[in-house]
Design an enzyme around this catalytic site. Structure first.
Site, short mmCIF file in Angstrom:
data_model
loop_
_atom_site.label_atom_id
_atom_site.label_comp_id
_atom_site.label_asym_id
_atom_site.label_seq_id
_atom_site.Cartn_x
_atom_site.Cartn_y
_atom_site.Cartn_z
N SER A 1 0.82 -1.20 0.00
CA SER A 1 0.00 0.00 0.00
C SER A 1 0.87 1.26 0.00
O SER A 1 1.71 1.42 -0.86
CB SER A 1 -0.97 -0.04 1.19
OG SER A 1 -2.02 0.88 1.02
N ASP B 1 -5.84 -3.61 -2.53
CA ASP B 1 -4.85 -3.22 -1.52
C ASP B 1 -4.18 -4.42 -0.85
O ASP B 1 -4.83 -5.31 -0.32
CB ASP B 1 -5.57 -2.38 -0.45
CG ASP B 1 -4.59 -1.61 0.43
OD1 ASP B 1 -3.64 -2.22 0.94
OD2 ASP B 1 -4.80 -0.40 0.60
#
Length: 310
Positions: free
Chosen positions: A41, A169
């Site tokens: 991320s 993610d």
């Protein structure tokens, strides 16, 4: 004694991930190079920038330049909005219709090299295969789509389609990827910016959105703890970021100021580790053998020496 091979693991946490910057700066100030980097991320963005050759100071400068001007940052974000009302609700991921690759193009620009092969440091990115229900570690090919996949937080961003898989993610499945470093190292430094829910403004109970975000934080911490049991990092840094939210990028200066103590923490812990467990020095080659000295021969007495004449 040679320098240790350091692996840097940068976790996910949205804007809280700006706390990675003081950690990178600490290693730069110690004059220690990084042998390998893994990121999830926001950690994928920071890790890619560092692997691509930017120093911690340069990443800080770009971050403040990008988010320091609130009006300019909001104008950039507004330019990425869905152009048609119907697009806002299209697809199966709810409101998440912002393209994460466009976010990288707009806010990160040339800070990331185009391909993994262009990185100066071996680098790995972690994403989540949504339909496959598994972790995906990306180490080669185009870098920017990989980083875009790793930051594709549901409800905010579109998933990224790579090799036929819908990737979201990486923090969903591996928020602090200590097991994803691309090459072996001597010391693993992991930076956890997931944080924990913290009450604010004197509230006793969280609001609806705060409860959702906080529950996600708790789940991610449980996942990270399970990973640490299997592969504990040698040094774990948790910058003080609990007071900040995932999307608090416009508070970049405040986050950087709050996480500045992490720099000294890295230096202190690393110095203690190296002192307690010094690396084996490289063995020196044996000195070449000295030529053998011949034994001295005793002097002979002369026999039958001629008599001196008067």
């Amino acid at each position: 004694m040679s320098d240790p091979k350091i692996g840097l693991v940068l976790g996910g946490g949205g804007a809280r991930g700006l706390g990675h910057i003081p950690v990178i700066e600490a290693l730069d100030e110690l004059g220690l190079s990084v042998t390998a980097i893994a990121g999830t991320s926001i950690g994928a963005i920071m890790g890619a920038a560092r692997a691509g050759g930017l120093s911690g100071a340069e990443i800080r400068e770009r971050t403040v330049e990008t988010f320091g001007n609130r009006t300019a940052a909001l104008a950039r974000l507004w330019s990425l909005r869905p152009k048609r009302f119907g697009d806002l609700f299209a697809g199966g991921f709810g409101l998440g219709q912002i393209d994460p690759e466009k976010i990288l193009e707009t806010f990160v620009g040339d800070a990331l090299p185009p391909r993994f092969a262009d990185c100066r440091v071996p680098f790995a990115v972690v994403a989540t295969d949504f339909y496959g229900g598994k972790e995906v570690v990306l180490r080669d090919g185009d870098l920017r789509p990989a980083v875009a996949a790793s930051i594709a937080l549901p409800t905010i961003f579109k998933p990224v389609i790579l090799d036929g898989a819908a990737l979201i993610d990486g923090g969903v499945i591996n928020p602090v990827p200590v097991d994803a470093l691309p090459v072996p190292v001597d010391i693993v430094i992991a930076v956890d910016v997931v944080s924990f829910p913290e009450p604010s403004d004197g509230k006793v109970a969280p609001g609806a959105m705060e409860a959702i975000v906080g529950a996600t934080q708790l789940l991610m911490q449980q996942v990270a703890a399970a990973k640490f049991e299997k592969r504990p990092p040698d040094i774990l840094i948790r910058p003080p970021v609990n007071a900040f939210h995932v999307l608090d990028f416009l508070k970049a200066r405040q986050i950087l100021a709050a996480t500045e103590p992490a720099k000294d923490e890295v230096k202190r812990k690393l110095a203690r580790m190296i002192e307690a467990h010094p690396l084996e020095p490289v063995a020196e080659l044996p000195a070449p053998p000295q030529p053998m000295a011949l034994p001295k021969r005793p002097r002979r007495r002369l026999i039958g020496r001629a008599k001196e004449t008067n």
